[in-house]
Design an enzyme around this catalytic site. Structure first.
Site, mmCIF file in Angstrom:
data_model
loop_
_atom_site.group_PDB
_atom_site.id
_atom_site.type_symbol
_atom_site.label_atom_id
_atom_site.label_comp_id
_atom_site.label_asym_id
_atom_site.label_seq_id
_atom_site.Cartn_x
_atom_site.Cartn_y
_atom_site.Cartn_z
ATOM 1 N N GLY A 72 0.788 -1.293 -0.077
ATOM 2 C CA GLY A 72 -0.118 -0.062 -0.088
ATOM 3 C C GLY A 72 0.880 1.321 -0.099
ATOM 4 O O GLY A 72 0.402 2.274 -0.848
ATOM 5 N N ASN A 152 -7.478 3.718 9.299
ATOM 6 C CA ASN A 152 -6.955 2.640 9.770
ATOM 7 C C ASN A 152 -6.901 2.477 11.584
ATOM 8 O O ASN A 152 -6.805 1.429 12.032
ATOM 9 C CB ASN A 152 -5.396 2.329 9.233
ATOM 10 C CG ASN A 152 -4.683 3.640 9.476
ATOM 11 O OD1 ASN A 152 -5.059 4.910 9.220
ATOM 12 N ND2 ASN A 152 -3.347 3.461 10.267
ATOM 13 N N GLN A 180 -7.498 -0.220 3.947
ATOM 14 C CA GLN A 180 -8.321 -0.907 5.178
ATOM 15 C C GLN A 180 -9.581 -1.495 4.719
ATOM 16 O O GLN A 180 -10.156 -2.271 5.178
ATOM 17 C CB GLN A 180 -8.156 0.296 6.094
ATOM 18 C CG GLN A 180 -6.945 0.322 7.015
ATOM 19 C CD GLN A 180 -6.508 -0.972 7.632
ATOM 20 O OE1 GLN A 180 -7.334 -1.839 8.005
ATOM 21 N NE2 GLN A 180 -5.236 -1.038 8.025
ATOM 22 N N SER A 200 -3.607 -3.430 -0.604
ATOM 23 C CA SER A 200 -2.466 -4.093 -0.153
ATOM 24 C C SER A 200 -2.814 -5.592 0.431
ATOM 25 O O SER A 200 -4.113 -5.852 0.922
ATOM 26 C CB SER A 200 -2.055 -3.549 1.221
ATOM 27 O OG SER A 200 -0.988 -4.197 1.869
ATOM 28 N N HIS A 202 -1.547 -7.964 2.544
ATOM 29 C CA HIS A 202 -1.567 -8.692 3.859
ATOM 30 C C HIS A 202 -2.634 -8.131 4.602
ATOM 31 O O HIS A 202 -2.969 -8.441 5.808
ATOM 32 C CB HIS A 202 -0.173 -8.295 4.355
ATOM 33 C CG HIS A 202 0.210 -6.821 5.001
ATOM 34 N ND1 HIS A 202 0.080 -6.725 6.421
ATOM 35 C CD2 HIS A 202 0.294 -5.944 4.360
ATOM 36 C CE1 HIS A 202 0.464 -5.485 6.665
ATOM 37 N NE2 HIS A 202 0.680 -4.787 5.180
ATOM 38 N N THR A 239 11.445 -7.121 -11.756
ATOM 39 C CA THR A 239 10.696 -8.591 -11.917
ATOM 40 C C THR A 239 9.693 -8.542 -11.002
ATOM 41 O O THR A 239 9.837 -8.370 -9.794
ATOM 42 C CB THR A 239 11.922 -9.740 -11.474
ATOM 43 O OG1 THR A 239 13.144 -9.472 -12.442
ATOM 44 C CG2 THR A 239 11.244 -10.888 -11.674
ATOM 45 N N CYS A 327 2.594 1.269 11.817
ATOM 46 C CA CYS A 327 3.687 1.888 11.120
ATOM 47 C C CYS A 327 4.344 3.060 12.144
ATOM 48 O O CYS A 327 5.400 3.471 11.911
ATOM 49 C CB CYS A 327 3.194 2.323 9.863
ATOM 50 S SG CYS A 327 2.589 1.373 8.511
#
Length: 408
Positions: A72, A152, A180, A200, A202, A239, A327
């Site tokens: 994200g 969040n 979120q 995102s 996860h 990649t 974070c």
């Protein structure tokens, strides 16, 4: 053995077993580079494009509008930088809100040091941005509005469709951080009127290190962060993270299939948690909007206690929770989100966030409600705060309980 309860799904989620199974095939056997022309590479390419289709379908987009990223934060940076520098000849003004994730706030602040003008809008006591404030902030130099879909830290869902409609009427590009909200509530790019949208993996039972940026076809946007190969149709060099992309695609597919059922289940758990916490414990405030909030999200401020002490005490009882964004968990400062909502520093320090997931049960809620009141009582007994003064302040609100939404 201590019972283990995980209540921190906004920080990250466990990887779904079906996602693990899909990813394993591309870690073990299907190892080809998607840009290679031989059999192994083309097998990987086919799987990447199938995952792109799944992510696109989940948000009502075209596969060609999806760019895979490392998460994200990168998606937010790509969206904001790409719009800002590509449209600089049209203007230099960016609008955002005071409660954005730091991936957005720090990005626009950095642009503010590079010749751009940034307006950071205030929020109300629930952490909600006003559409009227957005409209009032627009100038003839405004090139981008970036407002998160759901917060969040407090779970408040923003009026994104209305802001997007306003942006479209004014000819301004609109980005939303949906990290979120994606997978928890419906996210459709046309219904939300967005030009760019970040997600995102996860946060939806997918792997870490993978995300995506939606860029509406025809949007004036140019890659400014990476220079290298021609991957992702020249929009993101490097990649491709094939196992991660496969995992994100599978997680998105599962989220869409289970969203309605899981949202109803988690809302029931969330509402019970909020109701009983505010009934059983004095001087606790629900933070965020009481109804316009994510189905799995409950957040509180407990007066006269520090959040870190609560989290450590809960962890000793086997309960994992957080005090806000993962974070910023190492910061000693109270949450910028809570301060923007008008919550005093000393109260904001007592914040805790409970975010539920698909594997949580009524028994988990029972256990939390069993261990939390004695933790609060013990920590308050040790607190150096002058409680008499704080209670006197609460009396200014006609003696209402501190679980109200007003702020002294």
């Amino acid at each position: 053995m201590t019972r283990r309860v995980y209540f921190d799904h906004s920080a990250t989620t466990p990887v779904h077993p079906e996602v693990v199974e899909e990813m394993y095939r591309f870690l073990k056997d299907n190892f080809g580079n998607p840009t290679s022309l031989h059999y192994f590479g083309q097998k990987a390419r086919k799987a990447v494009e199938e995952a792109r289709e799944k992510v696109a379908a989940a948000i009502g987009a075209s596969p060609a509008e999806i760019v895979f990223t490392s998460g994200g934060t990168e998606a937010d940076n790509m969206a904001i930088h790409g719009v800002a520098y590509t449209n600089r000849n049209r203007g230099n003004h960016i609008i955002t809100s005071a409660v954005e994730h730091h991936a957005v706030l720090n990005t626009v602040k950095a642009l503010g040091k590079q010749g751009f003008t940034v307006t950071i809008l205030p929020v109300d006591q629930y952490g909600m941005v006003s559409v009227e404030d957005v409209a009032a902030a627009i100038t003839d130099k405004t090139i981008l509005i970036t407002i998160m879909h759901a917060n969040n830290e407090v779970g408040t869902i923003m009026p994104i469709a209305e802001i997007g409609r306003l942006a479209r009427e004014k000819g301004i590009l609109f980005h939303t951080d949906a990290v979120q909200s994606f997978g928890k509530i419906p996210v459709n790019v046309d219904e939300l009127n967005v030009d760019l949208l970040s997600i995102s993996g996860h946060k939806i039972y997918g792997p870490k290190g993978i995300g995506a940026l939606y860029i509406r076809k025809g949007t004036r946007w140019r890659q400014t962060l990476f220079h290298g190969g021609a991957q992702e149709r020249l929009r993101r060099a490097g990649t491709e993270n094939t196992p991660g992309i496969i995992g994100l695609g599978k997680a998105a597919e599962l989220a869409m299939a289970n969203m309605e059922k899981e949202a109803a289940y988690l809302t029931r758990l969330r509402d019970r948690l909020i109701r009983e916490v505010t009934e059983k414990i004095d001087h606790v405030r629900l933070t965020g909007h009481p109804t316009k909030r994510l189905p799995n999200h409950a957040s509180f401020c407990f007066e006269f206690i520090e959040g870190e002490s609560m989290l450590l005490s809960l962890d000793l009882q086997g309960i994992a929770a957080s005090s806000g964004s993962a974070c910023t968990s190492g910061s000693l400062e109270p949450s910028h989100v809570l301060l923007a909502m008008g919550i005093p520093h000393e109260v904001a320090h007592g914040s805790i966030r409970i975010t539920l997931g698909r594997d949580n049960t009524e028994e988990d809620i029972d256990y939390f409600l069993e261990v939390m009141p004695p933790i609060v009582e013990r920590l308050r007994a040790m607190s150096p705060l002058d409680q008499e003064t704080e209670f006197a302040l609460s009396d200014r609100c006609n003696g209402c309980r501190a679980s109200h939404s007003c702020h002294v």
